[in-house]
Design a protein around this motif. Structure first.
Motif, mmCIF file in Angstrom:
data_model
loop_
_atom_site.group_PDB
_atom_site.id
_atom_site.type_symbol
_atom_site.label_atom_id
_atom_site.label_comp_id
_atom_site.label_asym_id
_atom_site.label_seq_id
_atom_site.Cartn_x
_atom_site.Cartn_y
_atom_site.Cartn_z
ATOM 1 N N MET A 1 0.843 -1.197 0.000
ATOM 2 C CA MET A 1 0.000 0.000 0.000
ATOM 3 C C MET A 1 0.877 1.245 0.000
ATOM 4 S SD MET A 1 -2.876 1.151 2.780
ATOM 5 C CE MET A 1 -3.633 2.763 2.661
ATOM 6 N N GLY A 2 0.431 2.271 -0.712
ATOM 7 C CA GLY A 2 1.218 3.483 -0.811
ATOM 8 C C GLY A 2 1.253 4.278 0.484
ATOM 9 N N ALA A 3 2.335 5.023 0.665
ATOM 10 C CA ALA A 3 2.521 5.861 1.845
ATOM 11 C C ALA A 3 1.947 7.252 1.594
ATOM 12 C CB ALA A 3 4.005 5.963 2.180
ATOM 13 N N SER A 4 1.573 7.929 2.671
ATOM 14 C CA SER A 4 1.132 9.315 2.579
ATOM 15 C C SER A 4 2.251 10.238 3.043
ATOM 16 C CB SER A 4 -0.115 9.545 3.441
ATOM 17 O OG SER A 4 0.182 9.350 4.820
ATOM 18 N N ILE A 5 2.281 11.454 2.506
ATOM 19 C CA ILE A 5 3.305 12.446 2.831
ATOM 20 C C ILE A 5 2.624 13.721 3.282
ATOM 21 C CG2 ILE A 5 5.115 13.925 1.853
ATOM 22 C CD1 ILE A 5 5.688 11.660 -0.149
ATOM 23 N N SER A 6 3.172 14.328 4.330
ATOM 24 C CA SER A 6 2.670 15.622 4.781
ATOM 25 C C SER A 6 3.846 16.515 5.149
ATOM 26 C CB SER A 6 1.744 15.448 5.998
ATOM 27 O OG SER A 6 1.296 16.715 6.462
ATOM 28 N N ALA A 7 3.836 17.746 4.640
ATOM 29 C CA ALA A 7 4.840 18.754 5.000
ATOM 30 C C ALA A 7 4.113 20.017 5.423
ATOM 31 C CB ALA A 7 5.772 19.046 3.824
ATOM 32 N N SER A 8 4.522 20.575 6.560
ATOM 33 C CA SER A 8 3.916 21.801 7.065
ATOM 34 C C SER A 8 5.012 22.786 7.443
ATOM 35 C CB SER A 8 3.044 21.489 8.292
ATOM 36 O OG SER A 8 2.488 22.670 8.830
ATOM 37 N N GLY A 9 5.199 23.808 6.600
ATOM 38 C CA GLY A 9 6.239 24.797 6.845
ATOM 39 C C GLY A 9 7.626 24.207 6.934
ATOM 40 N N TRP A 10 7.851 23.099 6.215
ATOM 41 C CA TRP A 10 9.113 22.367 6.389
ATOM 42 C C TRP A 10 10.261 23.019 5.620
ATOM 43 C CZ3 TRP A 10 12.564 19.474 3.321
ATOM 44 C CH2 TRP A 10 13.497 18.726 4.045
ATOM 45 N N GLY A 11 11.434 22.980 6.224
ATOM 46 C CA GLY A 11 12.642 23.470 5.567
ATOM 47 C C GLY A 11 13.877 22.834 6.162
ATOM 48 N N TRP A 12 14.999 22.979 5.469
ATOM 49 C CA TRP A 12 16.262 22.407 5.921
ATOM 50 C C TRP A 12 17.403 23.319 5.490
ATOM 51 C CZ3 TRP A 12 17.727 18.531 9.073
ATOM 52 C CH2 TRP A 12 19.082 18.163 9.058
ATOM 53 N N ARG A 81 9.997 2.046 4.873
ATOM 54 C CA ARG A 81 8.734 2.445 4.247
ATOM 55 C C ARG A 81 9.003 3.198 2.952
ATOM 56 N NH1 ARG A 81 3.973 1.219 2.905
ATOM 57 N NH2 ARG A 81 2.246 2.634 3.392
ATOM 58 N N SER A 82 10.161 3.855 2.885
ATOM 59 C CA SER A 82 10.535 4.584 1.670
ATOM 60 C C SER A 82 11.818 4.006 1.091
ATOM 61 C CB SER A 82 10.738 6.072 1.974
ATOM 62 O OG SER A 82 11.804 6.259 2.882
ATOM 63 N N ALA A 152 17.767 -2.416 -6.649
ATOM 64 C CA ALA A 152 17.943 -2.681 -5.220
ATOM 65 C C ALA A 152 16.822 -2.070 -4.403
ATOM 66 C CB ALA A 152 19.290 -2.136 -4.759
ATOM 67 N N VAL A 153 16.352 -0.898 -4.804
ATOM 68 C CA VAL A 153 15.242 -0.260 -4.093
ATOM 69 C C VAL A 153 13.928 -0.972 -4.411
ATOM 70 C CG1 VAL A 153 13.868 1.847 -3.954
ATOM 71 C CG2 VAL A 153 16.367 1.972 -3.856
ATOM 72 N N LEU A 154 13.717 -1.344 -5.665
ATOM 73 C CA LEU A 154 12.482 -2.026 -6.038
ATOM 74 C C LEU A 154 12.339 -3.354 -5.305
ATOM 75 C CD1 LEU A 154 12.318 -1.406 -9.900
ATOM 76 C CD2 LEU A 154 11.192 -0.133 -8.066
ATOM 77 N N ALA A 155 13.441 -4.041 -5.065
ATOM 78 C CA ALA A 155 13.394 -5.326 -4.368
ATOM 79 C C ALA A 155 12.937 -5.172 -2.916
ATOM 80 C CB ALA A 155 14.766 -6.001 -4.410
ATOM 81 N N MET A 156 13.061 -3.971 -2.355
ATOM 82 C CA MET A 156 12.575 -3.709 -0.996
ATOM 83 C C MET A 156 11.061 -3.547 -0.946
ATOM 84 S SD MET A 156 15.521 -0.923 -0.051
ATOM 85 C CE MET A 156 14.648 -0.301 1.396
ATOM 86 N N GLN A 157 10.442 -3.283 -2.096
ATOM 87 C CA GLN A 157 9.000 -3.056 -2.211
ATOM 88 C C GLN A 157 8.524 -1.979 -1.234
ATOM 89 O OE1 GLN A 157 6.889 -6.810 -2.023
ATOM 90 N NE2 GLN A 157 7.882 -7.589 -3.864
ATOM 91 N N PRO A 158 9.107 -0.772 -1.334
ATOM 92 C CA PRO A 158 8.717 0.300 -0.411
ATOM 93 C C PRO A 158 7.341 0.852 -0.737
ATOM 94 C CG PRO A 158 10.184 1.162 -2.092
ATOM 95 C CD PRO A 158 10.106 -0.329 -2.325
ATOM 96 N N GLY A 159 6.710 1.455 0.264
ATOM 97 C CA GLY A 159 5.423 2.115 0.042
ATOM 98 C C GLY A 159 5.582 3.485 -0.575
ATOM 99 N N ASP A 187 2.100 -0.043 -10.580
ATOM 100 C CA ASP A 187 0.831 -0.704 -10.864
ATOM 101 C C ASP A 187 0.663 -1.958 -10.005
ATOM 102 O OD1 ASP A 187 0.162 1.183 -12.760
ATOM 103 O OD2 ASP A 187 0.832 -0.021 -14.467
ATOM 104 N N ARG A 188 1.773 -2.660 -9.798
ATOM 105 C CA ARG A 188 1.728 -3.922 -9.058
ATOM 106 C C ARG A 188 1.608 -3.709 -7.552
ATOM 107 N NH1 ARG A 188 6.211 -6.257 -11.072
ATOM 108 N NH2 ARG A 188 7.569 -5.803 -9.297
ATOM 109 N N THR A 189 2.264 -2.669 -7.041
ATOM 110 C CA THR A 189 2.357 -2.507 -5.589
ATOM 111 C C THR A 189 1.476 -1.404 -5.025
ATOM 112 O OG1 THR A 189 4.197 -0.922 -5.744
ATOM 113 C CG2 THR A 189 4.755 -3.283 -5.709
ATOM 114 N N GLY A 190 1.049 -0.453 -5.860
ATOM 115 C CA GLY A 190 0.278 0.675 -5.364
ATOM 116 C C GLY A 190 1.107 1.691 -4.609
ATOM 117 N N ALA A 191 2.434 1.650 -4.753
ATOM 118 C CA ALA A 191 3.316 2.560 -4.026
ATOM 119 C C ALA A 191 3.125 4.001 -4.495
ATOM 120 C CB ALA A 191 4.780 2.140 -4.212
#
Length: 488
Positions: A1-12, A81-82, A152-159, A187-191
């Protein structure tokens, strides 16, 4: 299942830097959304991806403002997760064999052993990397390493799949293969997907949304591809910001080639990546001339970078001859690979495919001055004459005190080119010189190289960028398998 992202006034902000790398980001991405992240070079795209991957570090490694979460959690607490594919694949390859590298991430996530190797095989098939599992990772080309890092990242099946310029060093066929592989996996994972790519047309048809970062902070544009790219007011702002908008080509100068004397001659040349490694290219006949441009083209793994390093005097020829003619050698001898470093830097300058491989100092200014100080023997006026205009034109003046390794990918590339230009070599050899550049910095780079050619420099570029080749009016040297040919 895909992950959700939220940023609020974020900076670095990186340590020791007055300017924030990215700031005032307010953003919500829903599970399964596919987002293309755009912005000018240095706008903070890579920093945002690194933040989402949880790899920016703590307060000792930089300063954070606002909040950034994945599924409501701090990204550093949601690793696994990512999955992040970096701009430079060399920085994330850790193991010696291809199969082990692809399995590594899944193993660290405690995926059952009987599931890991089917994932490895499928991921390699998805990205089109057709090499044995025991193949050495060090024997791969830059483009093949990009495919490996993605596998290598795809094999982890991240959300959440985070891709930073994933097709930048791939040949045209490879670009579409990798993009389509990513789509199949989604399409396969919904990431959820967040992909950074300067060339918009590659991803515009397969994403749901385009988000554009403003270089001064915040979001410049956010919406469906049709709205963001076609709405006239928005389109004009994107062009001004340097975004590669489909149908718009930046203005570049007309390059007038005035071919001069012969400088370097290859006859029946064969090249290899390592002293005892296999020959990767045979039978090269080529002459480099003053005041001329040459683009080396061909598929990934064909030997383009190895040829470039050999022409640059950094690898010994495997066979045949490579001769520096009198206008280039100037008493240093005919064999570039035997020259001392001080002799080489004033004659042949090389920009590596991975910019970090050539950085030698702790600040951008020191990096720019390194070559000129050796050539000009510390004549301060001459050093300033060479360095200051190049830094200004390639937008590096605001970064002079920064550590080169903290720059964005596009900034690193501009620094690597600028440091070689400042040394004023007779031959300039560049491996993927336009990697990571927005339309504005791309055009400025073309203009600088056009001026070098007009002054009599021989410019050789390993590139997949056909627009760049056309803009410089380059002859082409097409490499394929063991054959190569020159065309006007």
């Amino acid at each position: 299942m895909g992950a959700s992202i939220s940023a609020s006034g974020w900076g670095w902000r990186h340590p020791g830097r007055a300017r924030w790398a990215v700031r005032d980001i307010d953003l919500r991405i829903e599970p399964g959304e596919r987002v293309l992240l755009l912005g000018a070079s240095g706008a903070g795209k890579s920093t945002l991806l690194h933040g989402l991957a949880g790899v920016l570090g703590d307060q000792d490694e930089g300063e954070q403002s606002g909040e950034l979460t994945i599924d409501g959690n701090n990204p550093a607490d949601a690793r696994g997760r990512s999955g992040l594919v970096l701009q430079d694949p060399d920085t994330q390859l850790v193991l010696a064999r291809v199969g082990d590298e692809v399995a590594f991430g899944a193993e660290n996530l405690a995926v059952p052993r009987d599931e890991i190797w089917p994932r490895v095989t499928r991921a390699l098939d998805d990205v089109g990397l057709d090499v044995p599992l025991h193949h050495p990772t060090t024997a791969l080309s830059g483009g093949q390493k990009q495919r490996l890092a993605l596998a290598a990242v795809l094999a982890m099946q991240p959300g959440l799949l985070l891709l930073d310029e994933p097709t930048a060093n791939l040949d045209p066929a490879g670009v579409l293969e990798v993009r389509d592989a990513v789509v199949r996996v989604l399409d396969r994972t919904g990431a959820t997907l967040v992909v950074v790519e300067h060339r918009v047309e590659v991803w515009a048809d397969v994403v749901d949304r385009i988000v554009v970062l403003d270089s001064n902070g915040g979001i410049l544009a956010d919406g469906s591809p049709d709205v963001v790219l076609q709405q006239q007011g928005t389109r004009d702002r994107l062009i001004e910001a340097g975004v590669w908008v489909p149908g718009h080509h930046p203005a570049v100068p007309l390059v007038e080639t005035n071919t001069g004397v012969d400088l370097l001659e290859a006859r029946n040349l064969s090249v290899a990546r390592a002293k005892r490694g296999p020959t990767v290219l045979d039978g090269v006949d080529l002459t480099l001339q003053a005041g001329a441009a040459l683009s080396v083209l061909g598929p990934n793994g064909a030997g383009k970078s190895t040829l470039a390093l050999t022409l640059a005097g950094l690898l010994r020829p495997r066979g045949g001859t490579l001769s520096a003619l009198d206008p280039l050698s100037r008493g240093a001898g005919q064999r570039p690979h035997a020259w001392k470093s001080a002799e080489l830097v004033s004659r042949i300058g090389t920009v590596f495919q991975e910019p970090e491989h050539q950085f030698l100092t702790h600040t951008v200014l020191e990096e720019l001055e390194f070559g000129p100080r050796r050539v000009a023997r510390s004549d301060e006026a001459e050093v300033r004459r060479r360095v200051d205009p190049i830094a200004e034109r390639l937008r590096l003046t605001g970064l002079l005190k920064a550590n080169p390794f903290t720059l964005s990918g596009g900034e690193k590339r501009r620094l690597s080119v600028a440091s070689m230009l400042a040394s004023s070599p007779d031959i300039l050899i560049l491996d993927e010189p336009t990697f990571g550049q927005d339309a504005n910095t791309w055009a400025e780079l073309v203009a600088l190289l056009a001026e070098e050619i007009a002054r009599g420099t021989s410019v050789v570029s390993v590139t997949h960028d056909r627009d760049f080749t056309a803009a410089l009016g380059s002859r082409t040297f097409v490499v394929g398998g063991s054959a190569a040919k020159v065309s006007a």
